[in-house]
Design a protein around this motif. Structure first.
Motif, PDB file in Angstrom:
ATOM      1  N   UNK A 103      18.612 -25.664  -2.954  1.00  0.00           N
ATOM      2  CA  UNK A 103      17.978 -25.231  -4.005  1.00  0.00           C
ATOM      3  C   UNK A 103      17.739 -23.484  -3.743  1.00  0.00           C
ATOM      4  N   UNK A 104      18.321 -22.930  -2.837  1.00  0.00           N
ATOM      5  CA  UNK A 104      18.332 -21.406  -2.731  1.00  0.00           C
ATOM      6  C   UNK A 104      16.834 -21.034  -2.436  1.00  0.00           C
ATOM      7  N   UNK A 105      16.062 -21.842  -2.107  1.00  0.00           N
ATOM      8  CA  UNK A 105      14.585 -21.628  -1.923  1.00  0.00           C
ATOM      9  C   UNK A 105      13.810 -21.598  -3.418  1.00  0.00           C
ATOM     10  N   UNK A 106      14.291 -21.900  -4.393  1.00  0.00           N
ATOM     11  CA  UNK A 106      13.718 -22.023  -5.668  1.00  0.00           C
ATOM     12  C   UNK A 106      12.477 -23.009  -5.684  1.00  0.00           C
ATOM     13  N   UNK A 107      12.598 -24.221  -5.131  1.00  0.00           N
ATOM     14  CA  UNK A 107      11.323 -25.132  -5.098  1.00  0.00           C
ATOM     15  C   UNK A 107      10.491 -24.784  -3.989  1.00  0.00           C
ATOM     16  N   UNK A 108      10.879 -24.416  -2.901  1.00  0.00           N
ATOM     17  CA  UNK A 108       9.857 -24.065  -2.049  1.00  0.00           C
ATOM     18  C   UNK A 108       8.919 -22.689  -2.393  1.00  0.00           C
ATOM     19  N   UNK A 109       9.643 -21.939  -3.048  1.00  0.00           N
ATOM     20  CA  UNK A 109       8.973 -20.837  -3.545  1.00  0.00           C
ATOM     21  C   UNK A 109       7.816 -21.084  -4.649  1.00  0.00           C
ATOM     22  N   UNK A 110       8.330 -21.732  -5.509  1.00  0.00           N
ATOM     23  CA  UNK A 110       7.447 -22.160  -6.652  1.00  0.00           C
ATOM     24  C   UNK A 110       6.339 -23.122  -5.800  1.00  0.00           C
TER      25      UNK A 110
END
Length: 313
Positions: free
Chosen positions: A108-115
């Motif tokens: 996810x290119x860090x999308x989920x973790x960031x959110x």
């Protein structure tokens, strides 16, 4: 193992097992939880098999959505940081009144973790799952902005290079950038419908949070407009490159033509004196120098005529 983010006692709490006392719930499934999708979703609502299949096969199509009675199912495509890779990460979304399920079976290119981390830090679920979804899509659009900015920088760099060195062969660079732009366009274009749907007055989005989704729709429209502009600009660049190459060829042909024209008088005179006929100048002591001077004067006169008419420009 799936991750669970629940609203318990007005606090956003992360769980590693299914929380039974949640008011709202966000479930995230990664690479290893693909087989658990059916079970997780069935505990939240009666999902149509098409919805499950759409998310499981999200890597085959850029994007898409499905409206069900109790949820909206969508697949978005998150681009990688480097557009040259032409790689997208499909993110599956199940969004209902009291639940949000996200899937990233291909990264996810860090999308989920960031959110996810932002939601825990700022107790985001207190504002509603729709606000968490908004922030997830907001970060998603940031990745689109980065990809578009990269396309724009490459476009400007290539444009300057074309103007500075019109004789340089830039065909391969132009074609490569066109492929990147068309790829990004194909990824972004289907998501317009998803963002248009979310900005409508659907029951899962609170009245106070609707302006956020309207803003997201405006942003993706802006991104798509920029990509279309670069796409059209590259088509114009191809035409400009072809025109400049043709112009350079015309300059070479013009130079060669002028040289041929300048050499024509001398060639003509030499041909005349080379014929096997009786010519008075042959028996003249200065005939040789006379013919050379005539050749020179005629060539100079022709050169002055060409210069006067600005054929060298």
């Amino acid at each position: 193992m799936p991750k669970y983010l629940a609203m318990i006692d007005e606090k956003t709490v992360e769980k590693h097992t299914w929380p039974e006392d949640e008011t709202v719930l966000w479930v995230d499934l990664g690479r290893e939880e693909k087989d658990e999708l059916q079970d997780i979703v069935s505990r939240l609502y009666h999902a149509h098999p098409v919805a499950i299949e759409k998310v499981l096969r999200g890597h085959e199509r850029p994007s898409g959505f499905l409206i069900e009675e109790d949820a909206i199912v969508a697949v978005i495509s998150d681009p990688t940081a480097n557009v040259a890779d032409k790689t997208r990460r499909p993110i599956g979304l199940f969004f209902g009144q009291r639940f949000l399920v996200t899937t990233h079976f291909h990264g996810d290119n860090g999308l989920i973790d960031t959110t996810w981390n932002k939601a825990m830090k700022e107790n985001m679920l207190e504002q509603g799952l729709d606000f968490a979804l908004y922030y997830l899509l907001y970060n998603h659009l940031r990745h689109f902005y980065q990809a578009t900015r990269q396309i724009g920088q490459d476009f400007e760099r290539l444009h300057v290079e074309l103007l500075r060195e019109p004789t340089k062969n830039l065909a391969l660079k132009i074609v490569d950038l066109r492929k990147k732009t068309y790829w990004l366009y194909k990824v972004i274009r289907p998501e317009i419908k998803i963002f248009a749907l979310l900005k409508e007055h659907i029951p899962y989005i609170k009245r106070d949070n609707r302006p956020y989704f309207e803003d997201l729709y405006s942003q993706i429209e802006e991104i798509l407009t920029d990509v279309e502009a670069y796409r059209d600009g590259l088509e114009g660049m191809v035409e400009a490159f072809s025109g400049m190459q043709s112009n350079e060829i015309n300059k070479v042909m013009k130079f060669l033509t002028i040289i041929s024209v300048l050499a024509l008088p001398a060639t003509t005179i030499a041909s005349i004196y080379g014929m096997n006929f009786w010519i008075p100048e042959i028996h003249w002591h200065y005939g040789y120098w006379y013919s050379l001077i005539v050749m020179f004067l005629v060539t100079v006169a022709l050169l002055l005529y060409i210069k006067r008419n600005r054929w060298f420009r």
